[in-house]
Design an enzyme around this catalytic site. Structure first.
Site, PDB file in Angstrom:
ATOM      1  N   GLU A  98       0.814  -1.205   0.000  1.00  0.00           N
ATOM      2  CA  GLU A  98       0.000   0.000   0.000  1.00  0.00           C
ATOM      3  C   GLU A  98       0.852   1.261   0.000  1.00  0.00           C
ATOM      4  O   GLU A  98       2.002   1.261   0.443  1.00  0.00           O
ATOM      5  CB  GLU A  98      -0.981  -0.006   1.173  1.00  0.00           C
ATOM      6  CG  GLU A  98      -0.345  -0.168   2.525  1.00  0.00           C
ATOM      7  CD  GLU A  98      -1.406  -0.258   3.629  1.00  0.00           C
ATOM      8  OE1 GLU A  98      -1.892  -1.362   3.886  1.00  0.00           O
ATOM      9  OE2 GLU A  98      -1.730   0.781   4.216  1.00  0.00           O
ATOM     10  N   CYS A 111       3.681   8.520   0.186  1.00  0.00           N
ATOM     11  CA  CYS A 111       4.343   7.668   1.169  1.00  0.00           C
ATOM     12  C   CYS A 111       4.369   6.257   0.602  1.00  0.00           C
ATOM     13  O   CYS A 111       3.322   5.691   0.288  1.00  0.00           O
ATOM     14  CB  CYS A 111       3.557   7.724   2.482  1.00  0.00           C
ATOM     15  SG  CYS A 111       4.149   6.549   3.712  1.00  0.00           S
ATOM     16  N   CYS A 118       7.222  -6.694   7.234  1.00  0.00           N
ATOM     17  CA  CYS A 118       8.362  -6.125   7.946  1.00  0.00           C
ATOM     18  C   CYS A 118       8.750  -7.092   9.053  1.00  0.00           C
ATOM     19  O   CYS A 118       7.899  -7.785   9.597  1.00  0.00           O
ATOM     20  CB  CYS A 118       7.970  -4.774   8.555  1.00  0.00           C
ATOM     21  SG  CYS A 118       9.313  -3.929   9.415  1.00  0.00           S
ATOM     22  N   CYS A 122       7.887  -3.698  15.720  1.00  0.00           N
ATOM     23  CA  CYS A 122       7.457  -2.602  16.601  1.00  0.00           C
ATOM     24  C   CYS A 122       6.044  -2.892  17.101  1.00  0.00           C
ATOM     25  O   CYS A 122       5.165  -3.280  16.348  1.00  0.00           O
ATOM     26  CB  CYS A 122       7.510  -1.267  15.862  1.00  0.00           C
ATOM     27  SG  CYS A 122       9.171  -0.847  15.311  1.00  0.00           S
ATOM     28  N   CYS A 125       2.703  -1.242  15.578  1.00  0.00           N
ATOM     29  CA  CYS A 125       2.622  -1.106  14.126  1.00  0.00           C
ATOM     30  C   CYS A 125       1.923  -2.302  13.480  1.00  0.00           C
ATOM     31  O   CYS A 125       2.218  -3.456  13.791  1.00  0.00           O
ATOM     32  CB  CYS A 125       4.038  -0.950  13.567  1.00  0.00           C
ATOM     33  SG  CYS A 125       4.076  -0.831  11.777  1.00  0.00           S
ATOM     34  N   GLU A 166      11.054  -1.800   6.541  1.00  0.00           N
ATOM     35  CA  GLU A 166      12.186  -1.057   7.084  1.00  0.00           C
ATOM     36  C   GLU A 166      13.150  -0.800   5.918  1.00  0.00           C
ATOM     37  O   GLU A 166      13.823  -1.725   5.450  1.00  0.00           O
ATOM     38  CB  GLU A 166      12.859  -1.875   8.203  1.00  0.00           C
ATOM     39  CG  GLU A 166      14.209  -1.372   8.659  1.00  0.00           C
ATOM     40  CD  GLU A 166      14.257   0.127   8.968  1.00  0.00           C
ATOM     41  OE1 GLU A 166      13.391   0.646   9.683  1.00  0.00           O
ATOM     42  OE2 GLU A 166      15.188   0.786   8.472  1.00  0.00           O
ATOM     43  N   SER A 220      12.934   6.838  13.948  1.00  0.00           N
ATOM     44  CA  SER A 220      11.791   6.546  14.815  1.00  0.00           C
ATOM     45  C   SER A 220      12.322   6.289  16.212  1.00  0.00           C
ATOM     46  O   SER A 220      12.789   5.206  16.518  1.00  0.00           O
ATOM     47  CB  SER A 220      11.057   5.305  14.303  1.00  0.00           C
ATOM     48  OG  SER A 220      10.623   5.543  12.987  1.00  0.00           O
ATOM     49  N   LEU A 221      12.263   7.317  17.046  1.00  0.00           N
ATOM     50  CA  LEU A 221      12.857   7.226  18.381  1.00  0.00           C
ATOM     51  C   LEU A 221      11.820   6.730  19.399  1.00  0.00           C
ATOM     52  O   LEU A 221      12.017   5.707  20.040  1.00  0.00           O
ATOM     53  CB  LEU A 221      13.416   8.599  18.773  1.00  0.00           C
ATOM     54  CG  LEU A 221      14.299   8.668  20.000  1.00  0.00           C
ATOM     55  CD1 LEU A 221      15.526   7.786  19.856  1.00  0.00           C
ATOM     56  CD2 LEU A 221      14.732  10.115  20.274  1.00  0.00           C
ATOM     57  N   ASN A 296      -1.537   5.896  16.231  1.00  0.00           N
ATOM     58  CA  ASN A 296      -2.742   5.490  15.533  1.00  0.00           C
ATOM     59  C   ASN A 296      -3.094   4.096  16.042  1.00  0.00           C
ATOM     60  O   ASN A 296      -2.405   3.138  15.710  1.00  0.00           O
ATOM     61  CB  ASN A 296      -2.417   5.467  14.037  1.00  0.00           C
ATOM     62  CG  ASN A 296      -3.634   5.676  13.192  1.00  0.00           C
ATOM     63  OD1 ASN A 296      -4.744   5.342  13.584  1.00  0.00           O
ATOM     64  ND2 ASN A 296      -3.418   6.221  12.006  1.00  0.00           N
ATOM     65  N   CYS A 339      -0.178   2.697   8.908  1.00  0.00           N
ATOM     66  CA  CYS A 339       0.578   1.838   8.003  1.00  0.00           C
ATOM     67  C   CYS A 339       0.096   0.403   8.066  1.00  0.00           C
ATOM     68  O   CYS A 339      -0.022  -0.164   9.136  1.00  0.00           O
ATOM     69  CB  CYS A 339       2.053   1.789   8.388  1.00  0.00           C
ATOM     70  SG  CYS A 339       2.735   3.306   8.946  1.00  0.00           S
TER      71      CYS A 339
HETATM   72  N1  SAH Z   1      10.434   1.062   9.372  1.00  0.00           N
HETATM   73  C1  SAH Z   1      10.568   2.474   9.268  1.00  0.00           C
HETATM   74  C2  SAH Z   1       9.566   3.138   8.352  1.00  0.00           C
HETATM   75  C3  SAH Z   1       8.145   2.688   8.401  1.00  0.00           C
HETATM   76  S1  SAH Z   1       7.164   3.148   9.793  1.00  0.00           S
HETATM   77  C4  SAH Z   1      10.560   3.104  10.639  1.00  0.00           C
HETATM   78  O1  SAH Z   1      10.409   2.397  11.620  1.00  0.00           O
HETATM   79  O2  SAH Z   1      10.752   4.301  10.741  1.00  0.00           O
HETATM   80  C5  SAH Z   1       6.947   4.884   9.678  1.00  0.00           C
HETATM   81  C6  SAH Z   1       6.702   5.580  11.010  1.00  0.00           C
HETATM   82  O3  SAH Z   1       5.379   5.287  11.511  1.00  0.00           O
HETATM   83  C7  SAH Z   1       7.647   5.121  12.095  1.00  0.00           C
HETATM   84  O4  SAH Z   1       8.033   6.225  12.875  1.00  0.00           O
HETATM   85  C8  SAH Z   1       6.787   4.172  12.907  1.00  0.00           C
HETATM   86  O5  SAH Z   1       7.295   3.982  14.179  1.00  0.00           O
HETATM   87  C9  SAH Z   1       5.460   4.892  12.861  1.00  0.00           C
HETATM   88  N2  SAH Z   1       4.276   4.070  13.149  1.00  0.00           N
HETATM   89  C10 SAH Z   1       4.030   2.800  12.809  1.00  0.00           C
HETATM   90  N3  SAH Z   1       2.826   2.405  13.251  1.00  0.00           N
HETATM   91  C11 SAH Z   1       2.302   3.472  13.880  1.00  0.00           C
HETATM   92  C12 SAH Z   1       1.063   3.693  14.554  1.00  0.00           C
HETATM   93  N4  SAH Z   1       0.149   2.743  14.665  1.00  0.00           N
HETATM   94  N5  SAH Z   1       0.866   4.919  15.074  1.00  0.00           N
HETATM   95  C13 SAH Z   1       1.787   5.897  14.964  1.00  0.00           C
HETATM   96  N6  SAH Z   1       2.955   5.745  14.341  1.00  0.00           N
HETATM   97  C14 SAH Z   1       3.222   4.539  13.818  1.00  0.00           C
END
Ligand code: SAH
Length: 361
Positions: A98, A111, A118, A122, A125, A166, A220-221, A296, A339
């Site tokens: 997507e 985006c 992945c 996380c 996610c 990622e 993504s901290l 989210n 996402c």
């Molecule tokens: N793998 C990469 C890029 C994809 S995720 C990364 O980790 O940065 C893109 C961003 O969306 C990241 O900051 C991730 O932590 C955040 N993200 C993923 N799911 C989310 C959610 N449900 N709510 C808010 N941010 C989210």
């Protein structure tokens, strides 16, 4: 290059010099490479039939020799709130990805996904719940932008690699994709308008810095301490926050580009005054910017979005502490915004008994 198509090469993943070499091997003149490249990457041709100045015989040979990657549009959802569109595409092997199209005052932004699924795990996610299926080819990343451009008939000016996957776990294809996307013979999207977001794979961030690209790196901290970060992101078991700060400083040193920190706010987990103070202490000295994202919620997890007041308080605290921070506008809330949600719903519909898989580092 990953050999997804067995013995067939992927013509849309070649840079112009590589394509010239290929044409040389076929005994063709190099200007044919220039023509083909222009059709693929500037005019966004959906197939050889559109290429009016390419002789039929050459088109047939190319069909024989190479895969011509295009994506099949399965679904588009358009937000009634802000016009954001979410696209679901089918890849040549039947997998789905997507992408999201957003209209901003400064131009259109897309985006894209960098992998099918992945493996980073996380906790909040949706993209990682089924694990990693495979890497995307450079052409499959490009084609998300090309297919959307054809569909909207509007130019894309910004690209963020923040969809499923990622990107630094698919490093070589990512670099090839950036080279093609920013090429003056293609869409020529300035590297300054390309953002790559990573969960923080330190050695790969260092490798990226050494390429001296002009892209923006977003990290993504989501938490300022190792302990808290480990609760949210398994990758934090591999690399410490200190190592991350060191490599961010290195990235800035090598590229002169300011780092963006993404911080998804989860109610009661990382949104307190203390959390803000720890974040300030951690990054105050760095040339950076913080992007606050109210998490989210996904239905597979308990995480709850921070209240609006808490988000504002967190932002104010950072600003008072001398750290630049903006709250990301939520776009497309009504259309499977987070996402991986659209793809997951699609997979579930096809296979209702599907089990979720757990990923641990
Ligand atoms: N793998 C990469 C890029 C994809 S995720 C990364 O980790 O940065 C893109 C961003 O969306 C990241 O900051 C991730 O932590 C955040 N993200 C993923 N799911 C989310 C959610 N449900 N709510 C808010 N941010 C989210």
């Amino acid at each position: 290059m990953e050999d997804l198509f067995a013995n067939r090469k992927d013509i849309k993943s070649f840079t112009l010099p590589q394509l010239k070499e290929e044409m040389g091997l076929l005994g063709e003149k190099t200007f044919r490479a220039v023509q083909l490249y222009e059709w693929m990457h500037r005019k966004l041709a959906a197939g050889y039939e559109e290429m009016t100045n390419i002789p039929r015989k050459l088109a047939d040979r190319c069909r024989e020799q190479y895969e011509y990657t295009t994506l099949r549009l399965l679904q588009v959802q358009e937000s009634r709130l802000d016009g954001t569109r979410k696209y679901l595409f089918e890849l040549p092997d039947g997998n789905t990805v997507e992408s999201v199209w957003m209209r901003y005052k400064h131009g259109n932004s897309v985006c894209i996904s960098s992998q099918v699924g992945c493996r980073m795990g996380c906790r909040f996610c949706a993209s990682t719940l089924d694990g990693l299926e495979r890497n995307l080819l450079p052409s499959e990343m490009l084609e998300q932008i090309y297919a959307i451009t054809r569909h909207t008939a509007e130019r894309v000016s910004n690209v963020v690699v923040m969809g499923t996957g990622e990107p630094l776990d698919n490093f070589d294809h990512l670099i090839q994709f950036i080279t093609l996307l920013s090429d003056e013979n293609g869409l020529h999207i300035s590297q300054r308008n390309i953002t790559v977001s990573t969960c923080g794979i330190v050695p790969r961030m260092r490798q990226l810095a050494d390429r001296h690209l002009q892209i923006t790196l977003a990290l993504s901290l989501h938490a300022a301490t190792d302990e808290k970060r480990r609760e949210l992101m398994p990758i934090a078991n591999r690399y410490s926050v200190d190592e991350l700060m060191e490599v961010c400083a290195y990235y800035f040193e090598q590229t002169g580009r300011r780092i963006t920190f993404e911080y998804s706010l989860v109610k009661g987990v990382n949104d307190s005054d203390d959390d803000a103070m720890q974040l300030i202490r951690l990054i105050r000295g760095l040339n950076c910017h913080v992007n606050l994202i109210p998490v989210n919620p996904i239905k597979e997890r308990e995480y709850v979005q921070s209240e609006r007041r808490a988000v504002e308080a967190f932002q104010n605290k950072l600003e008072q502490g001398g750290v630049n921070a903006t709250v990301r506008r939520e776009m497309g809330r009504d259309i499977d915004g987070a996402c991986g949600q659209l793809r997951r719903r699609h997979l579930k519909q096809q296979d209702p008994g599907r089990e979720d898989c757990q990923v641990d580092a």
